[in-house]
Design an enzyme around this catalytic site. Sequence first.
Site, PDB file in Angstrom:
ATOM      1  N   ILE A  50      -2.222  -9.653  -6.268  1.00 46.81           N
ATOM      2  CA  ILE A  50      -0.824  -9.218  -6.193  1.00 46.81           C
ATOM      3  C   ILE A  50      -0.355  -8.709  -7.556  1.00 46.81           C
ATOM      4  CG2 ILE A  50       1.561 -10.049  -5.917  1.00 46.81           C
ATOM      5  CD1 ILE A  50       0.632 -11.758  -3.618  1.00 46.81           C
ATOM      6  N   GLY A  66      -4.198 -11.827 -10.573  1.00 47.65           N
ATOM      7  CA  GLY A  66      -4.973 -11.724  -9.333  1.00 47.65           C
ATOM      8  C   GLY A  66      -4.583 -10.453  -8.592  1.00 47.65           C
ATOM      9  N   LYS A 102       0.838  -1.208   0.000  1.00 50.95           N
ATOM     10  CA  LYS A 102       0.000   0.000   0.000  1.00 50.95           C
ATOM     11  C   LYS A 102       0.873   1.257   0.000  1.00 50.95           C
ATOM     12  CE  LYS A 102      -2.380  -2.756  -0.530  1.00 50.95           C
ATOM     13  NZ  LYS A 102      -2.431  -4.217  -0.490  1.00 50.95           N
ATOM     14  N   HIS A 135     -23.992  14.538   0.756  1.00 45.88           N
ATOM     15  CA  HIS A 135     -23.704  15.039  -0.595  1.00 45.88           C
ATOM     16  C   HIS A 135     -22.649  16.117  -0.504  1.00 45.88           C
ATOM     17  CE1 HIS A 135     -24.280  16.368  -4.700  1.00 45.88           C
ATOM     18  NE2 HIS A 135     -24.351  17.603  -4.245  1.00 45.88           N
TER      19      HIS A 135
HETATM   20  P1  FAD Z   1       1.299 -14.343   8.219  1.00 45.03           P
HETATM   21  O1  FAD Z   1       1.055 -12.891   8.149  1.00 45.03           O
HETATM   22  O2  FAD Z   1       1.883 -15.011   7.033  1.00 45.03           O
HETATM   23  O3  FAD Z   1       2.237 -14.561   9.490  1.00 45.03           O
HETATM   24  C1  FAD Z   1       2.767 -15.802   9.818  1.00 45.03           C
HETATM   25  C2  FAD Z   1       3.967 -15.603  10.706  1.00 45.03           C
HETATM   26  O4  FAD Z   1       4.347 -16.862  11.257  1.00 45.03           O
HETATM   27  C3  FAD Z   1       5.203 -15.084   9.971  1.00 45.03           C
HETATM   28  O5  FAD Z   1       5.717 -13.966  10.629  1.00 45.03           O
HETATM   29  C4  FAD Z   1       6.190 -16.261  10.018  1.00 45.03           C
HETATM   30  O6  FAD Z   1       7.538 -15.857  10.096  1.00 45.03           O
HETATM   31  C5  FAD Z   1       5.757 -16.936  11.305  1.00 45.03           C
HETATM   32  N1  FAD Z   1       6.122 -18.353  11.372  1.00 45.03           N
HETATM   33  C6  FAD Z   1       5.924 -19.327  10.466  1.00 45.03           C
HETATM   34  N2  FAD Z   1       6.328 -20.523  10.926  1.00 45.03           N
HETATM   35  C7  FAD Z   1       6.809 -20.296  12.167  1.00 45.03           C
HETATM   36  C8  FAD Z   1       7.364 -21.122  13.164  1.00 45.03           C
HETATM   37  N3  FAD Z   1       7.489 -22.456  13.006  1.00 45.03           N
HETATM   38  N4  FAD Z   1       7.775 -20.551  14.326  1.00 45.03           N
HETATM   39  C9  FAD Z   1       7.655 -19.225  14.524  1.00 45.03           C
HETATM   40  N5  FAD Z   1       7.109 -18.390  13.617  1.00 45.03           N
HETATM   41  C10 FAD Z   1       6.695 -18.924  12.458  1.00 45.03           C
HETATM   42  N6  FAD Z   1      -4.344  -9.091   2.923  1.00 45.03           N
HETATM   43  C11 FAD Z   1      -5.257  -8.126   3.145  1.00 45.03           C
HETATM   44  O7  FAD Z   1      -6.249  -8.382   3.851  1.00 45.03           O
HETATM   45  N7  FAD Z   1      -5.124  -6.879   2.614  1.00 45.03           N
HETATM   46  C12 FAD Z   1      -4.078  -6.554   1.821  1.00 45.03           C
HETATM   47  O8  FAD Z   1      -3.972  -5.410   1.359  1.00 45.03           O
HETATM   48  C13 FAD Z   1      -3.096  -7.539   1.557  1.00 45.03           C
HETATM   49  N8  FAD Z   1      -2.036  -7.268   0.777  1.00 45.03           N
HETATM   50  C14 FAD Z   1      -1.097  -8.226   0.559  1.00 45.03           C
HETATM   51  C15 FAD Z   1      -0.021  -7.925  -0.270  1.00 45.03           C
HETATM   52  C16 FAD Z   1       0.947  -8.878  -0.524  1.00 45.03           C
HETATM   53  C17 FAD Z   1       2.103  -8.537  -1.428  1.00 45.03           C
HETATM   54  C18 FAD Z   1       0.855 -10.151   0.089  1.00 45.03           C
HETATM   55  C19 FAD Z   1       1.912 -11.183  -0.140  1.00 45.03           C
HETATM   56  C20 FAD Z   1      -0.216 -10.475   0.904  1.00 45.03           C
HETATM   57  C21 FAD Z   1      -1.206  -9.515   1.138  1.00 45.03           C
HETATM   58  N9  FAD Z   1      -2.318  -9.793   1.933  1.00 45.03           N
HETATM   59  C22 FAD Z   1      -3.266  -8.821   2.140  1.00 45.03           C
HETATM   60  C23 FAD Z   1      -2.505 -11.101   2.564  1.00 45.03           C
HETATM   61  C24 FAD Z   1      -2.092 -11.042   4.051  1.00 45.03           C
HETATM   62  O9  FAD Z   1      -0.751 -10.633   4.138  1.00 45.03           O
HETATM   63  C25 FAD Z   1      -2.274 -12.417   4.690  1.00 45.03           C
HETATM   64  O10 FAD Z   1      -3.587 -12.874   4.498  1.00 45.03           O
HETATM   65  C26 FAD Z   1      -1.996 -12.322   6.202  1.00 45.03           C
HETATM   66  O11 FAD Z   1      -0.701 -11.863   6.450  1.00 45.03           O
HETATM   67  C27 FAD Z   1      -2.205 -13.689   6.861  1.00 45.03           C
HETATM   68  O12 FAD Z   1      -1.954 -13.563   8.225  1.00 45.03           O
HETATM   69  P2  FAD Z   1      -1.465 -14.793   9.116  1.00 45.03           P
HETATM   70  O13 FAD Z   1      -1.395 -14.248  10.494  1.00 45.03           O
HETATM   71  O14 FAD Z   1      -2.317 -15.961   8.849  1.00 45.03           O
HETATM   72  O15 FAD Z   1      -0.020 -15.167   8.583  1.00 45.03           O
HETATM   73  P1  NAD Z   2      -4.675 -14.725  -6.456  1.00 42.59           P
HETATM   74  O1  NAD Z   2      -5.314 -16.002  -6.115  1.00 42.59           O
HETATM   75  O2  NAD Z   2      -5.343 -13.446  -6.113  1.00 42.59           O
HETATM   76  O3  NAD Z   2      -4.412 -14.646  -8.022  1.00 42.59           O
HETATM   77  C1  NAD Z   2      -3.713 -15.625  -8.706  1.00 42.59           C
HETATM   78  C2  NAD Z   2      -4.029 -15.475 -10.179  1.00 42.59           C
HETATM   79  O4  NAD Z   2      -3.146 -16.302 -10.887  1.00 42.59           O
HETATM   80  C3  NAD Z   2      -5.455 -15.891 -10.529  1.00 42.59           C
HETATM   81  O5  NAD Z   2      -6.032 -14.931 -11.358  1.00 42.59           O
HETATM   82  C4  NAD Z   2      -5.248 -17.219 -11.232  1.00 42.59           C
HETATM   83  O6  NAD Z   2      -6.245 -17.506 -12.195  1.00 42.59           O
HETATM   84  C5  NAD Z   2      -3.887 -16.991 -11.872  1.00 42.59           C
HETATM   85  N1  NAD Z   2      -3.161 -18.217 -12.193  1.00 42.59           N
HETATM   86  C6  NAD Z   2      -3.095 -19.364 -11.465  1.00 42.59           C
HETATM   87  N2  NAD Z   2      -2.326 -20.275 -12.112  1.00 42.59           N
HETATM   88  C7  NAD Z   2      -1.898 -19.671 -13.250  1.00 42.59           C
HETATM   89  C8  NAD Z   2      -1.080 -20.092 -14.329  1.00 42.59           C
HETATM   90  N3  NAD Z   2      -0.561 -21.316 -14.354  1.00 42.59           N
HETATM   91  N4  NAD Z   2      -0.853 -19.226 -15.329  1.00 42.59           N
HETATM   92  C9  NAD Z   2      -1.374 -17.978 -15.306  1.00 42.59           C
HETATM   93  N5  NAD Z   2      -2.169 -17.531 -14.324  1.00 42.59           N
HETATM   94  C10 NAD Z   2      -2.415 -18.371 -13.298  1.00 42.59           C
HETATM   95  O7  NAD Z   2      -3.211 -14.817  -5.824  1.00 42.59           O
HETATM   96  P2  NAD Z   2      -2.093 -13.712  -5.636  1.00 42.59           P
HETATM   97  O8  NAD Z   2      -2.377 -12.504  -6.434  1.00 42.59           O
HETATM   98  O9  NAD Z   2      -0.802 -14.414  -5.797  1.00 42.59           O
HETATM   99  O10 NAD Z   2      -2.282 -13.348  -4.107  1.00 42.59           O
HETATM  100  C11 NAD Z   2      -2.119 -14.364  -3.104  1.00 42.59           C
HETATM  101  C12 NAD Z   2      -3.009 -14.112  -1.935  1.00 42.59           C
HETATM  102  O11 NAD Z   2      -2.632 -12.946  -1.234  1.00 42.59           O
HETATM  103  C13 NAD Z   2      -4.433 -13.959  -2.356  1.00 42.59           C
HETATM  104  O12 NAD Z   2      -5.174 -15.010  -1.817  1.00 42.59           O
HETATM  105  C14 NAD Z   2      -4.899 -12.671  -1.789  1.00 42.59           C
HETATM  106  O13 NAD Z   2      -6.072 -12.836  -1.034  1.00 42.59           O
HETATM  107  C15 NAD Z   2      -3.773 -12.191  -0.887  1.00 42.59           C
HETATM  108  N6  NAD Z   2      -3.570 -10.766  -1.192  1.00 42.59           N
HETATM  109  C16 NAD Z   2      -4.562  -9.897  -0.864  1.00 42.59           C
HETATM  110  C17 NAD Z   2      -4.446  -8.582  -1.196  1.00 42.59           C
HETATM  111  C18 NAD Z   2      -5.558  -7.641  -0.854  1.00 42.59           C
HETATM  112  O14 NAD Z   2      -6.393  -8.009  -0.040  1.00 42.59           O
HETATM  113  N7  NAD Z   2      -5.597  -6.459  -1.426  1.00 42.59           N
HETATM  114  C19 NAD Z   2      -3.333  -8.122  -1.874  1.00 42.59           C
HETATM  115  C20 NAD Z   2      -2.357  -9.036  -2.213  1.00 42.59           C
HETATM  116  C21 NAD Z   2      -2.487 -10.360  -1.862  1.00 42.59           C
END
Ligand code: FAD
Ligand code: NAD
Length: 466
Positions: A184, A182, A51, A444
């Site tokens: 990301i 998707g 973000k 509004h």
């Molecule tokens: P995580 O956030 O993955 O945390 C897991 C933690 O566990 C990590 O810190 C890891 O190091 C730790 N861990 C793992 N194994 C062990 C172990 N054995 N011992 C100790 N620690 C361990 N979601 C949204 O809702 N809005 C968004 O805008 C959004 N943007 C995203 C953008 C990107 C680029 C990505 C990759 C993801 C995004 N997501 C977003 C998804 C969101 O980040 C995840 O859904 C969320 O972080 C999941 O939370 P969690 O607590 O399940 O796990």
């Molecule tokens: P995603 O599931 O959002 O999108 C993956 C995309 O890849 C889909 O459109 C799928 O059809 C496509 N795909 C799958 N296999 C493929 C292939 N072989 N060739 C071409 N396209 C293919 O996954 P992501 O964008 O990697 O994000 C991962 C997770 O992180 C998501 O579940 C999302 O909820 C979370 N995330 C959330 C936010 C947010 O809430 N704004 C932002 C980033 C990530």
Amino acid sequence: MSNYDVVVIGSGPGGYVSAIRCAQLGMKTALVEKYDTLGGTCLNVGCIPSKALLDSSHHFEDTQKHLEEHGIEVQGPVTLNLAKMMERKSGVVSQTTKGIDFLMDKNKIDVLHGVGEFEDQNTLTVNGKDKQTLTAKHFIIATGSKPASLPFIEIDKKRVITSTEALSMTEVPKHLVIIGGGVIGLELGQVYRRLGAEVSVVEYMDRIIPTMDGAQSKELTKVLKKQGVKFFLSHQVQGVSADKNEVTITALDKKGQEVQFTGDYCLVSVGRKPYTEGLGLDKAGVAVNERGQIQVNDHLQTNIGHIYAIGDVVRGAMLAHKAEEEGVMVAELIAGQKPHINYNLIPGVVYTWPEVASVGQTEEQLKAAGVAYKSGQFPMRALGRSRASGDVDGFVKILSDAQTDELLGVHMVGARVADLIAEAVTAMEFRASAEDLARMSHAHPTYAEAVKEAALAATENRPLHI
Ligand code: FAD
Ligand code: NAD
């Protein structure tokens, strides 16, 4: 050996929120995290840094392209200092993760840095900086997820990268080829497009953001295409090869013909997979399903009753706010309360500009389930607020039950809809009808007026301003 009421493993939004709620409920709580900073994927390499870059790149694009129409003239060229943009992003991340340290302190939660590994159902060893052995009445596994890939792709983290590397680039790609249209792919694709990269999105399905409402896919495709992003839909990627400077992606198009894309970077964003490596699940006897997710029942209990699992490591949407809700629910269950999560009402947001936001059922899901529904849609461009800001793309679409008028799904594209969707979530939690929304006063001029107008369109097909 230290003994706790609850040990939470993983400090992402699921784990740290769960630890806070456990502590609030009077439980002696420890939080185990393998990395030095708390906050998990979301704060370190997910929600927050993405973000920050979306906001910075938006300012860059506005300054380059949109200030002039407001009568603001910039003397001289607008230049990019990518290193500074990244430094700001890192600063935002570090402020946010330090905030979690403060919250852990405030709630008297013991934080232990190291990899948590079960020795048996009641014992966890922390291997790392804070090496020790813990026993607990309850464990909450919140170990999250890692980027998924395709079997034939080698992520070298240099030319073939995941979101983690894409959040810390040292140069703007000349041509960024993105596999997966998707969340990301589109958020990070828009960042680098704004900063000057050529961006090509290669998507397997016939539309981007395929799990969201079809109207949203169509609108976002149209807007991103206008911004210069290229889409290659219904393309099946067959291979990715990289050398020092270049990466080549081979795919089959919808006619089955081979096509090649050459770029300097390839972002693989085809989803994420649950992360349980090194956790010793086998020693605790905790079962996972065929997708590698920890199996849980409706109470988020694993097959071992006092071990719970939440967030990305279990079934359901991989979203920070879903993980948080689950963290709170488990803490309250352990405390003997009766919490509940309505998974149908977890909103989904894509933070491109215009933003995309959804809650409830899509039109495709209602059709597939044979539900009789009404639909109302209102374009943002018909709002005075949109014309004032110049953000005229998008719409609000409301789906309601054909007989009862109960809201079934609300889908939006437009400026600030990430925030507007909260109104729809509230209304749907209270099982409001489209008419209820239509009869409420909306200030509004605001973007929220589109919600009222779409509700009027769904209720009696009588919007006021189109
Ligand atoms: P995580 O956030 O993955 O945390 C897991 C933690 O566990 C990590 O810190 C890891 O190091 C730790 N861990 C793992 N194994 C062990 C172990 N054995 N011992 C100790 N620690 C361990 N979601 C949204 O809702 N809005 C968004 O805008 C959004 N943007 C995203 C953008 C990107 C680029 C990505 C990759 C993801 C995004 N997501 C977003 C998804 C969101 O980040 C995840 O859904 C969320 O972080 C999941 O939370 P969690 O607590 O399940 O796990
Ligand atoms: P995603 O599931 O959002 O999108 C993956 C995309 O890849 C889909 O459109 C799928 O059809 C496509 N795909 C799958 N296999 C493929 C292939 N072989 N060739 C071409 N396209 C293919 O996954 P992501 O964008 O990697 O994000 C991962 C997770 O992180 C998501 O579940 C999302 O909820 C979370 N995330 C959330 C936010 C947010 O809430 N704004 C932002 C980033 C990530």
